[in-house]
Design a protein around this motif. Structure first.
Motif, PDB file in Angstrom:
ATOM      1  N   PHE A 146      17.870  31.005  22.053  1.00  0.00           N
ATOM      2  CA  PHE A 146      17.963  32.424  22.389  1.00  0.00           C
ATOM      3  C   PHE A 146      18.045  32.629  23.896  1.00  0.00           C
ATOM      4  O   PHE A 146      18.808  33.469  24.382  1.00  0.00           O
ATOM      5  CB  PHE A 146      16.766  33.211  21.838  1.00  0.00           C
ATOM      6  N   LYS A 147      17.251  31.903  24.666  1.00  0.00           N
ATOM      7  CA  LYS A 147      17.221  32.114  26.110  1.00  0.00           C
ATOM      8  C   LYS A 147      18.585  31.860  26.747  1.00  0.00           C
ATOM      9  O   LYS A 147      19.000  32.595  27.662  1.00  0.00           O
ATOM     10  CB  LYS A 147      16.167  31.215  26.764  1.00  0.00           C
ATOM     11  N   LYS A 148      19.296  30.831  26.285  1.00  0.00           N
ATOM     12  CA  LYS A 148      20.638  30.576  26.828  1.00  0.00           C
ATOM     13  C   LYS A 148      21.570  31.752  26.551  1.00  0.00           C
ATOM     14  O   LYS A 148      22.319  32.200  27.433  1.00  0.00           O
ATOM     15  CB  LYS A 148      21.218  29.299  26.222  1.00  0.00           C
ATOM     16  N   THR A 149      21.536  32.255  25.327  1.00  0.00           N
ATOM     17  CA  THR A 149      22.418  33.376  24.990  1.00  0.00           C
ATOM     18  C   THR A 149      21.978  34.653  25.687  1.00  0.00           C
ATOM     19  O   THR A 149      22.824  35.475  26.067  1.00  0.00           O
ATOM     20  CB  THR A 149      22.469  33.589  23.469  1.00  0.00           C
ATOM     21  N   ALA A 150      20.671  34.825  25.895  1.00  0.00           N
ATOM     22  CA  ALA A 150      20.180  36.016  26.584  1.00  0.00           C
ATOM     23  C   ALA A 150      20.734  36.092  28.004  1.00  0.00           C
ATOM     24  O   ALA A 150      21.085  37.187  28.487  1.00  0.00           O
ATOM     25  CB  ALA A 150      18.652  36.009  26.616  1.00  0.00           C
ATOM     26  N   GLU A 151      20.817  34.954  28.680  1.00  0.00           N
ATOM     27  CA  GLU A 151      21.390  34.940  30.023  1.00  0.00           C
ATOM     28  C   GLU A 151      22.834  35.443  29.994  1.00  0.00           C
ATOM     29  O   GLU A 151      23.248  36.231  30.864  1.00  0.00           O
ATOM     30  CB  GLU A 151      21.335  33.532  30.608  1.00  0.00           C
ATOM     31  N   LEU A 152      23.598  35.017  29.005  1.00  0.00           N
ATOM     32  CA  LEU A 152      25.003  35.422  28.910  1.00  0.00           C
ATOM     33  C   LEU A 152      25.136  36.892  28.520  1.00  0.00           C
ATOM     34  O   LEU A 152      25.970  37.623  29.077  1.00  0.00           O
ATOM     35  CB  LEU A 152      25.731  34.537  27.898  1.00  0.00           C
ATOM     36  N   PHE A 153      24.330  37.352  27.566  1.00  0.00           N
ATOM     37  CA  PHE A 153      24.360  38.760  27.168  1.00  0.00           C
ATOM     38  C   PHE A 153      24.067  39.658  28.367  1.00  0.00           C
ATOM     39  O   PHE A 153      24.744  40.664  28.599  1.00  0.00           O
ATOM     40  CB  PHE A 153      23.322  39.032  26.076  1.00  0.00           C
ATOM     41  N   ALA A 154      23.033  39.296  29.127  1.00  0.00           N
ATOM     42  CA  ALA A 154      22.642  40.117  30.267  1.00  0.00           C
ATOM     43  C   ALA A 154      23.724  40.109  31.344  1.00  0.00           C
ATOM     44  O   ALA A 154      24.059  41.160  31.916  1.00  0.00           O
ATOM     45  CB  ALA A 154      21.316  39.619  30.839  1.00  0.00           C
ATOM     46  N   ALA A 155      24.296  38.944  31.625  1.00  0.00           N
ATOM     47  CA  ALA A 155      25.335  38.846  32.650  1.00  0.00           C
ATOM     48  C   ALA A 155      26.547  39.690  32.279  1.00  0.00           C
ATOM     49  O   ALA A 155      27.098  40.423  33.115  1.00  0.00           O
ATOM     50  CB  ALA A 155      25.740  37.390  32.849  1.00  0.00           C
ATOM     51  N   LEU A 156      26.984  39.590  31.024  1.00  0.00           N
ATOM     52  CA  LEU A 156      28.138  40.360  30.573  1.00  0.00           C
ATOM     53  C   LEU A 156      27.889  41.862  30.698  1.00  0.00           C
ATOM     54  O   LEU A 156      28.732  42.602  31.217  1.00  0.00           O
ATOM     55  CB  LEU A 156      28.463  40.004  29.120  1.00  0.00           C
ATOM     56  N   THR A 157      26.713  42.306  30.270  1.00  0.00           N
ATOM     57  CA  THR A 157      26.404  43.739  30.317  1.00  0.00           C
ATOM     58  C   THR A 157      26.253  44.220  31.745  1.00  0.00           C
ATOM     59  O   THR A 157      26.749  45.299  32.102  1.00  0.00           O
ATOM     60  CB  THR A 157      25.116  44.025  29.533  1.00  0.00           C
ATOM     61  N   GLY A 158      25.566  43.441  32.574  1.00  0.00           N
ATOM     62  CA  GLY A 158      25.399  43.844  33.959  1.00  0.00           C
ATOM     63  C   GLY A 158      26.719  43.965  34.694  1.00  0.00           C
ATOM     64  O   GLY A 158      26.933  44.919  35.457  1.00  0.00           O
ATOM     65  N   ASP A 159      27.615  43.024  34.473  1.00  0.00           N
ATOM     66  CA  ASP A 159      28.929  43.087  35.114  1.00  0.00           C
ATOM     67  C   ASP A 159      29.706  44.317  34.650  1.00  0.00           C
ATOM     68  O   ASP A 159      30.428  44.954  35.432  1.00  0.00           O
ATOM     69  CB  ASP A 159      29.736  41.827  34.796  1.00  0.00           C
ATOM     70  N   SER A 160      29.572  44.660  33.387  1.00  0.00           N
ATOM     71  CA  SER A 160      30.283  45.814  32.843  1.00  0.00           C
ATOM     72  C   SER A 160      29.698  47.131  33.339  1.00  0.00           C
ATOM     73  O   SER A 160      30.430  48.059  33.690  1.00  0.00           O
ATOM     74  CB  SER A 160      30.250  45.772  31.317  1.00  0.00           C
ATOM     75  N   ALA A 161      28.360  47.202  33.378  1.00  0.00           N
ATOM     76  CA  ALA A 161      27.698  48.468  33.710  1.00  0.00           C
ATOM     77  C   ALA A 161      27.427  48.625  35.204  1.00  0.00           C
ATOM     78  O   ALA A 161      27.126  49.735  35.661  1.00  0.00           O
ATOM     79  CB  ALA A 161      26.389  48.583  32.936  1.00  0.00           C
ATOM     80  N   GLY A 162      27.480  47.533  35.972  1.00  0.00           N
ATOM     81  CA  GLY A 162      27.309  47.652  37.409  1.00  0.00           C
ATOM     82  C   GLY A 162      25.894  47.498  37.918  1.00  0.00           C
ATOM     83  O   GLY A 162      25.569  48.001  38.990  1.00  0.00           O
ATOM     84  N   PHE A 163      25.030  46.801  37.171  1.00  0.00           N
ATOM     85  CA  PHE A 163      23.687  46.527  37.707  1.00  0.00           C
ATOM     86  C   PHE A 163      23.498  45.027  37.908  1.00  0.00           C
ATOM     87  O   PHE A 163      24.148  44.202  37.267  1.00  0.00           O
ATOM     88  CB  PHE A 163      22.582  47.113  36.815  1.00  0.00           C
ATOM     89  N   ASP A 164      22.603  44.682  38.854  1.00  0.00           N
ATOM     90  CA  ASP A 164      22.274  43.287  39.115  1.00  0.00           C
ATOM     91  C   ASP A 164      21.539  42.693  37.923  1.00  0.00           C
ATOM     92  O   ASP A 164      20.687  43.353  37.317  1.00  0.00           O
ATOM     93  CB  ASP A 164      21.363  43.151  40.336  1.00  0.00           C
ATOM     94  N   VAL A 165      21.831  41.449  37.598  1.00  0.00           N
ATOM     95  CA  VAL A 165      21.115  40.710  36.567  1.00  0.00           C
ATOM     96  C   VAL A 165      20.456  39.496  37.199  1.00  0.00           C
ATOM     97  O   VAL A 165      21.070  38.801  38.013  1.00  0.00           O
ATOM     98  CB  VAL A 165      22.060  40.282  35.428  1.00  0.00           C
ATOM     99  N   VAL A 166      19.191  39.266  36.836  1.00  0.00           N
ATOM    100  CA  VAL A 166      18.465  38.089  37.304  1.00  0.00           C
ATOM    101  C   VAL A 166      17.947  37.336  36.087  1.00  0.00           C
ATOM    102  O   VAL A 166      17.155  37.871  35.303  1.00  0.00           O
ATOM    103  CB  VAL A 166      17.284  38.470  38.222  1.00  0.00           C
ATOM    104  N   ASN A 167      18.410  36.106  35.921  1.00  0.00           N
ATOM    105  CA  ASN A 167      17.907  35.235  34.863  1.00  0.00           C
ATOM    106  C   ASN A 167      16.710  34.463  35.394  1.00  0.00           C
ATOM    107  O   ASN A 167      16.833  33.724  36.375  1.00  0.00           O
ATOM    108  CB  ASN A 167      18.996  34.264  34.399  1.00  0.00           C
ATOM    109  N   LEU A 168      15.562  34.633  34.752  1.00  0.00           N
ATOM    110  CA  LEU A 168      14.311  34.035  35.196  1.00  0.00           C
ATOM    111  C   LEU A 168      14.036  32.787  34.372  1.00  0.00           C
ATOM    112  O   LEU A 168      13.531  32.870  33.249  1.00  0.00           O
ATOM    113  CB  LEU A 168      13.155  35.025  35.029  1.00  0.00           C
ATOM    114  N   ARG A 169      14.363  31.619  34.898  1.00  0.00           N
ATOM    115  CA  ARG A 169      14.070  30.378  34.194  1.00  0.00           C
ATOM    116  C   ARG A 169      12.647  29.950  34.533  1.00  0.00           C
ATOM    117  O   ARG A 169      12.387  29.268  35.522  1.00  0.00           O
ATOM    118  CB  ARG A 169      15.094  29.304  34.550  1.00  0.00           C
TER     119      ARG A 169
END
Length: 316
Positions: A146-169
């Protein structure tokens, strides 16, 4: 205000404390318990708000934005790690993440941080683990999947909506409000048993512990402060950050500190290294240090007495 989902858990509540110390106010979502730990309870009115909500409930979650001006989200809420049905686990965590991302889009937040894990590096060669390593397409456990896919989901949405995304490993975290019988590493069990004067039972399915085993151990107060610094930094040069101490801590070092902090503990571990344990590795934290100035404040000698003091008055 910064919204922290899972804000009354161990990492969430310490992230909230760090955000408050840096001058922010916080909204904390809570699904089960809504009681504030004492280190959050004495803030002036309005600085800490608890919103009881199931993060999968889209309407209820979005309604939070009608009552509070949310400028950033730290998404830490997660399904119980021991859900036996992998599909139900993935469904619960995915719905919670998608709801938080929809809210971030609707509210126009500046930054969205999502909890990932050291576990995503399973199968990666090289020491230490760095954020730019290619992650193998392996599925050793439902959490890193799940964590791997969560990083991708967040990145895709952030790029589309215009907000910064930070993946916390996030590395191997322990401390107040953490699981005393942690299923992934033995140190919380050893310390909790010592404080309560119990036999530190490490029989299966609990993970074993040997003196020369080591992990990238991060005290939860340091973890929360690192997340807060990433949320509030004026500018970040990366999207993915390792969050931990950035060094291997031998189990024997922790046991020595426990025995010094708890009279009569006298914990001993088998010598050598667990023969079934993968090669010990740790997280490179260069990005975190360079972009936020973060330095761990809690080494083992400071963390163990602090945790002992907490456990002496609390269940976990």
């Amino acid at each position: 205000m910064i919204l922290v989902t899972g804000g009354l858990g161990s990492i969430g509540s310490h992230t909230a404390r760090a955000l408050l110390d840096l001058g922010e106010s916080v909204v904390l979502t809570a699904h089960r318990s809504t009681g504030l730990p004492e280190y959050l309870a004495d803030e002036p009115a309005g600085r800490v708000v608890v919103e009881p909500v199931d993060t999968r409930d889209e309407a209820a979650f979005l309604d939070i934005g009608q009552r509070h001006e949310i400028t950033g989200i730290v998404h830490l809420a997660a399904a119980p790690h021991d859900l036996p049905d992998a599909v139900e686990y993935l469904r619960a965590d995915t719905l919670g993440l998608l709801t938080a991302l929809k809210a971030a889009t609707a509210w126009g937040v500046r930054r969205f941080s999502v909890a990932s894990s050291i576990a995503v590096y399973a199968g990666v060669d090289g020491v230490p683990w760095r954020e730019d390593a290619a992650l193998p397409a392996v599925a050793p456990h439902q959490i890193p999947v799940f964590k791997k896919t969560a990083e991708l989901f967040a990145a895709l949405t952030g790029d589309s909506a215009g907000f910064d995304v930070v993946n916390l490993r996030i590395g191997t975290v322990w401390g107040p409000l953490g699981l005393p019988d942690n299923p992934f590493f033995a140190l919380p069990r050893l310390l909790s048993a010592a404080v309560r004067g119990e036999d530190p039972d490490l029989s299966p399915p609990r993970p074993p512990a040997y003196a020369d085993d080591a992990t990238d151990l991060c005290y939860v107060k340091d973890c929360g402060r690192a997340i807060a610094l990433l949320m509030l930094a004026d500018r970040l040069h990366h999207r993915t950050y390792n969050v931990s101490s950035g060094r291997l801590v031998p189990y024997r070092e922790v046991v020595t500190a426990i025995n010094a902090a708890v009279p009569g503990a006298d914990i001993t571990l088998p010598e050598g290294r667990n023969p079934d344990r993968p090669v010990d590795n740790y997280l490179d934290t260069t990005r975190l240090r360079e972009d936020t100035g973060f330095r761990p404040e809690y080494d083992v000698e400071r963390a163990v007495p602090d945790y002992v003091a907490w456990l002496s008055g609390h269940d976990r």
